[in-house]
Design an enzyme around this catalytic site. Structure first.
Site, mmCIF file in Angstrom:
data_model
loop_
_atom_site.group_PDB
_atom_site.id
_atom_site.type_symbol
_atom_site.label_atom_id
_atom_site.label_comp_id
_atom_site.label_asym_id
_atom_site.label_seq_id
_atom_site.Cartn_x
_atom_site.Cartn_y
_atom_site.Cartn_z
ATOM 1 N N TYR A 247 68.475 31.579 49.637
ATOM 2 C CA TYR A 247 69.355 32.150 50.503
ATOM 3 C C TYR A 247 68.217 33.141 51.588
ATOM 4 O O TYR A 247 67.271 33.314 51.183
ATOM 5 C CB TYR A 247 70.367 33.087 49.960
ATOM 6 C CG TYR A 247 69.902 34.271 49.036
ATOM 7 C CD1 TYR A 247 69.561 35.296 49.397
ATOM 8 C CD2 TYR A 247 69.922 34.225 47.641
ATOM 9 C CE1 TYR A 247 68.950 36.500 48.497
ATOM 10 C CE2 TYR A 247 69.416 34.990 46.776
ATOM 11 C CZ TYR A 247 69.165 35.970 47.185
ATOM 12 O OH TYR A 247 68.750 37.044 46.356
ATOM 13 N N HIS A 295 63.325 33.904 48.910
ATOM 14 C CA HIS A 295 63.040 33.674 50.283
ATOM 15 C C HIS A 295 62.083 32.772 50.775
ATOM 16 O O HIS A 295 61.163 32.825 50.192
ATOM 17 C CB HIS A 295 62.907 35.098 51.093
ATOM 18 C CG HIS A 295 64.117 36.103 50.907
ATOM 19 N ND1 HIS A 295 65.497 35.766 50.620
ATOM 20 C CD2 HIS A 295 64.062 37.392 50.442
ATOM 21 C CE1 HIS A 295 66.225 36.870 50.309
ATOM 22 N NE2 HIS A 295 65.194 37.780 50.133
#
Length: 319
Positions: A247, A295
């Protein structure tokens, strides 16, 4: 032809010319107002038709901040968001929404775009490249100053400024904030929504949460609470990041949000310091691993650079 007739003809021609100019001008104004590309800045963020790369990514109809009216999640978003939960939850999302907006403002934020608006945003990251930058006054001159998580200003004002209009947090990164700052919750899980309710009511959710009493007691903050929409989070992940990582980072989501709520966006404190280190300006012991964890920092940074090179934002590197 008499002198009088000649003057009359010239006046008639002038009058007709003025009427034509007025009509053309009115049509031009009407076309631009209707195009949603008008603002009072030199270049408007929504004016994307001349840039296919940007137009493909900039989806202004995606809901940005949660409200009762837009709270229903699409099946794809619900499925994606549930994967972030870590474990199944039995909490009813619809009931949570009702409780949230019995406490917090239930309104459409930042829907005032138009030919008379020029809203400026400073998105302030936490990079060590802010040290010695002297960007403080420049950052504070923006209408909207967005900071992330626990990033402090005290003691760093000359480089990072002192103004904070919006602070994006998730529960584990919450810090004390005064009533001049909007709390922007980034809900990675349903428990985050429960926590927000808890902070302003029973205060029963405390595990892994470090929130000062000043935040808990600041009832006026009730009117400055905003919640990032899960649809918007998925949009950033799938459209901007092309599903890279698990995400998006909070900083990158705030950067994309600023593209949607401001007409001019300047970015500070993103990327490495001048010596190539990835650390915080307030904690040099912390070293960020660019592509480790949830990430994809290199992807986010490269997109930020591309936005800069396309003059969609201006990126200040501190060196």
């Amino acid at each position: 032809m008499t002198l009088c007739t000649s003057i009359t003809c010239h006046l008639q021609e002038l009058f007709v010319g003025i009427i034509i100019l007025c009509l053309v001008g009115l049509n031009y104004i009407q076309l631009n107002v209707d195009s949603e590309e008008m603002c009072a800045c030199f270049q408007c963020m929504a004016g994307s038709k001349d840039d296919p790369w940007f137009a493909e990514r900039y989806k202004n109809l995606v809901p940005k901040l949660l409200s009762r009216q837009n709270s229903e999640l699409s099946p794809n978003t619900r499925k994606w968001w549930e994967r972030l939960q870590g474990r199944p939850t039995k909490k009813n999302y619809s009931e949570l929404v009702e409780t949230l907006f019995s406490l917090f403002p239930d309104e459409e934020h930042y829907s005032d775009a138009g030919p008379h608006r020029c809203r400026t945003c400073a998105v302030v990251g936490n990079s060590g490249n802010l040290k010695g930058s002297h960007y403080g006054p420049l950052i504070d001159a923006h209408d909207v100053v967005i900071r992330m998580n626990k990033a402090p200003t005290a003691g760093f004002e000359k480089d990072v400024g002192s103004k904070t209009t919006h602070r994006a947090i998730y529960p584990e990164s919450a810090v004390d904030m005064d009533n001049s700052t909007h709390l922007v919750l980034v809900p990675f899980k349903i428990l985050d929504l429960q926590w927000l309710i808890s902070v302003f009511t029973t205060k029963h959710i405390t595990r892994h949460i470090f929130v000062n009493l000043a935040l808990r007691r600041a009832s006026c903050l009730l009117f400055k609470v905003m919640i990032l929409h899960p649809e918007f989070m998925r949009y950033v992940y799938e459209v901007w990041l092309q599903k890279q990582g698990k995400y998006p980072s909070t900083g990158f989501m705030m950067l994309v949000l600023s593209l949607h709520i401001c007409d001019q966006v300047n970015v500070f404190g993103f990327g490495a310091s001048k010596d190539g280190d990835w650390h915080h300006y307030f904690d040099k012991r912390y070293h960020h691993l660019l592509n480790k964890g949830v990430h994809r920092g290199s992807t986010e940074y490269n997109i930020t650079l591309k936005l800069h090179h396309k003059n969609r934002i201006r990126m200040y590197k501190g060196w």
